[in-house]
Design a protein around this motif. Structure first.
Motif, PDB file in Angstrom:
ATOM      1  N   LEU A   1      25.355 141.173  68.663  1.00 39.28           N
ATOM      2  CA  LEU A   1      24.673 142.187  67.858  1.00 39.28           C
ATOM      3  C   LEU A   1      25.081 143.592  68.295  1.00 39.28           C
ATOM      4  CD1 LEU A   1      21.100 140.621  67.699  1.00 39.28           C
ATOM      5  CD2 LEU A   1      22.771 140.748  65.827  1.00 39.28           C
ATOM      6  N   LEU A   2      25.132 143.809  69.608  1.00 39.15           N
ATOM      7  CA  LEU A   2      25.535 145.118  70.119  1.00 39.15           C
ATOM      8  C   LEU A   2      26.969 145.441  69.692  1.00 39.15           C
ATOM      9  CD1 LEU A   2      25.014 147.649  71.809  1.00 39.15           C
ATOM     10  CD2 LEU A   2      25.790 146.351  73.811  1.00 39.15           C
ATOM     11  N   GLY A   3      27.864 144.475  69.798  1.00 42.21           N
ATOM     12  CA  GLY A   3      29.256 144.691  69.389  1.00 42.21           C
ATOM     13  C   GLY A   3      29.384 145.042  67.920  1.00 42.21           C
ATOM     14  N   ALA A   4      28.657 144.306  67.069  1.00 42.40           N
ATOM     15  CA  ALA A   4      28.707 144.578  65.631  1.00 42.40           C
ATOM     16  C   ALA A   4      28.123 145.954  65.317  1.00 42.40           C
ATOM     17  CB  ALA A   4      27.961 143.491  64.860  1.00 42.40           C
ATOM     18  N   ALA A   5      27.001 146.286  65.953  1.00 38.54           N
ATOM     19  CA  ALA A   5      26.382 147.594  65.714  1.00 38.54           C
ATOM     20  C   ALA A   5      27.278 148.720  66.213  1.00 38.54           C
ATOM     21  CB  ALA A   5      25.010 147.665  66.385  1.00 38.54           C
ATOM     22  N   ALA A   6      27.879 148.539  67.389  1.00 38.31           N
ATOM     23  CA  ALA A   6      28.763 149.571  67.943  1.00 38.31           C
ATOM     24  C   ALA A   6      29.964 149.804  67.033  1.00 38.31           C
ATOM     25  CB  ALA A   6      29.218 149.179  69.351  1.00 38.31           C
ATOM     26  N   LEU A   7      30.547 148.726  66.533  1.00 38.02           N
ATOM     27  CA  LEU A   7      31.706 148.852  65.655  1.00 38.02           C
ATOM     28  C   LEU A   7      31.340 149.523  64.336  1.00 38.02           C
ATOM     29  CD1 LEU A   7      34.697 148.270  65.353  1.00 38.02           C
ATOM     30  CD2 LEU A   7      34.089 146.018  64.454  1.00 38.02           C
TER      31      LEU A   7
ATOM     32  N   LEU B   1      28.761 151.536  63.740  1.00 36.37           N
ATOM     33  CA  LEU B   1      28.426 152.935  63.999  1.00 36.37           C
ATOM     34  C   LEU B   1      29.691 153.749  64.260  1.00 36.37           C
ATOM     35  CD1 LEU B   1      26.230 155.045  64.287  1.00 36.37           C
ATOM     36  CD2 LEU B   1      25.987 154.370  66.678  1.00 36.37           C
ATOM     37  N   SER B   2      30.615 153.181  65.018  1.00 32.76           N
ATOM     38  CA  SER B   2      31.882 153.862  65.290  1.00 32.76           C
ATOM     39  C   SER B   2      32.654 154.115  63.996  1.00 32.76           C
ATOM     40  CB  SER B   2      32.716 153.026  66.256  1.00 32.76           C
ATOM     41  OG  SER B   2      33.963 153.623  66.487  1.00 32.76           O
ATOM     42  N   ASP B   3      32.761 153.093  63.156  1.00 33.03           N
ATOM     43  CA  ASP B   3      33.476 153.255  61.886  1.00 33.03           C
ATOM     44  C   ASP B   3      32.841 154.344  61.031  1.00 33.03           C
ATOM     45  OD1 ASP B   3      35.219 151.234  62.608  1.00 33.03           O
ATOM     46  OD2 ASP B   3      34.290 149.717  61.320  1.00 33.03           O
ATOM     47  N   LEU B   4      31.516 154.316  60.925  1.00 31.44           N
ATOM     48  CA  LEU B   4      30.790 155.300  60.125  1.00 31.44           C
ATOM     49  C   LEU B   4      30.992 156.710  60.686  1.00 31.44           C
ATOM     50  CD1 LEU B   4      28.618 156.033  57.949  1.00 31.44           C
ATOM     51  CD2 LEU B   4      26.907 155.543  59.707  1.00 31.44           C
ATOM     52  N   MET B   5      30.798 156.855  61.990  1.00 27.78           N
ATOM     53  CA  MET B   5      30.896 158.158  62.621  1.00 27.78           C
ATOM     54  C   MET B   5      32.324 158.705  62.552  1.00 27.78           C
ATOM     55  SD  MET B   5      29.957 159.238  66.534  1.00 27.78           S
ATOM     56  CE  MET B   5      31.289 158.298  67.209  1.00 27.78           C
ATOM     57  N   LEU B   6      33.299 157.875  62.867  1.00 26.43           N
ATOM     58  CA  LEU B   6      34.678 158.354  62.896  1.00 26.43           C
ATOM     59  C   LEU B   6      35.205 158.698  61.507  1.00 26.43           C
ATOM     60  CD1 LEU B   6      36.208 156.120  65.701  1.00 26.43           C
ATOM     61  CD2 LEU B   6      35.298 158.456  65.858  1.00 26.43           C
ATOM     62  N   ALA B   7      34.775 157.979  60.494  1.00 22.06           N
ATOM     63  CA  ALA B   7      35.181 158.337  59.126  1.00 22.06           C
ATOM     64  C   ALA B   7      34.642 159.717  58.767  1.00 22.06           C
ATOM     65  CB  ALA B   7      34.676 157.284  58.136  1.00 22.06           C
TER      66      ALA B   7
END
Length: 170
Positions: free
Chosen positions: A9-15, A17-23
């Motif tokens: 769950l942490l891995g999926a959430a981190a990925l 959030l990272s995708d959203l933030m970096l875009a």
């Protein structure tokens, strides 16, 4: 090897959030994510050398030199005269404006992800993330690298930055 449900769950959430933030960051900056990170680094460390800038954003020396040239071409940064092989880099006024836009768009992305949490959940998550970041610092080993896209004022306004604290305790 099977990971725990929590780890998954942490891995999926981190990925996500990272995708959203970096875009959002890439769109706000109009440059690569590394370029946006470099602008934020320069806002906190004006005049840092090209070599140190590359270390902080995770690029090789040739890739950093190309990135700095593209930031210069976009009117966001300037290379100054240096001593020997050390070449300092600073932001232009346009670069400073872009940093503000990057940090604002990054915050909007994270706030969007946190929107469904009530105040109690936010307090719990804050406490958990402070501990997690302190432990992650021991893995990464550099506050400059770990916080390369951070709004440092936001993290230290009325609180102690967990990454900075971990670095001081090291």
């Amino acid at each position: 090897m099977h990971e725990s449900r929590l780890g998954n769950l942490l891995g999926a959430a981190a990925l996500a959030l990272s995708d959203l933030m970096l875009a959002r960051v890439r769109e706000a900056a109009g440059v690569s994510v590394s370029g946006a990170a470099a602008l934020v680094v320069l806002a906190h460390a004006p005049g840092v050398s090209v070599t140190e800038l590359g270390r902080r954003v995770g690029l090789s020396q040739p890739a950093t030199a190309r990135m700095v040239m593209s930031l210069e071409a976009a009117g966001l940064a300037l290379r100054g005269p240096g001593e020997g092989r050390t070449v300092p880099v600073t932001l232009t006024a346009a670069g400073e404006r872009t940093v503000r836009e990057v940090l604002t768009s990054r915050a909007a992305g994270t706030e969007q992800a946190l929107a469904g949490l009530d105040e109690d959940d936010r307090r719990v998550l804050t406490r958990l993330l402070e501990g997690l970041l302190g432990r992650l610092y021991t893995e990464v080993g550099s506050a400059e690298v770990l916080c390369r896209l951070c709004d440092r004022a936001c993290c230290t306004d009325g609180a102690v930055c967990p990454v900075g604290q971990a670095e001081r305790e090291r």
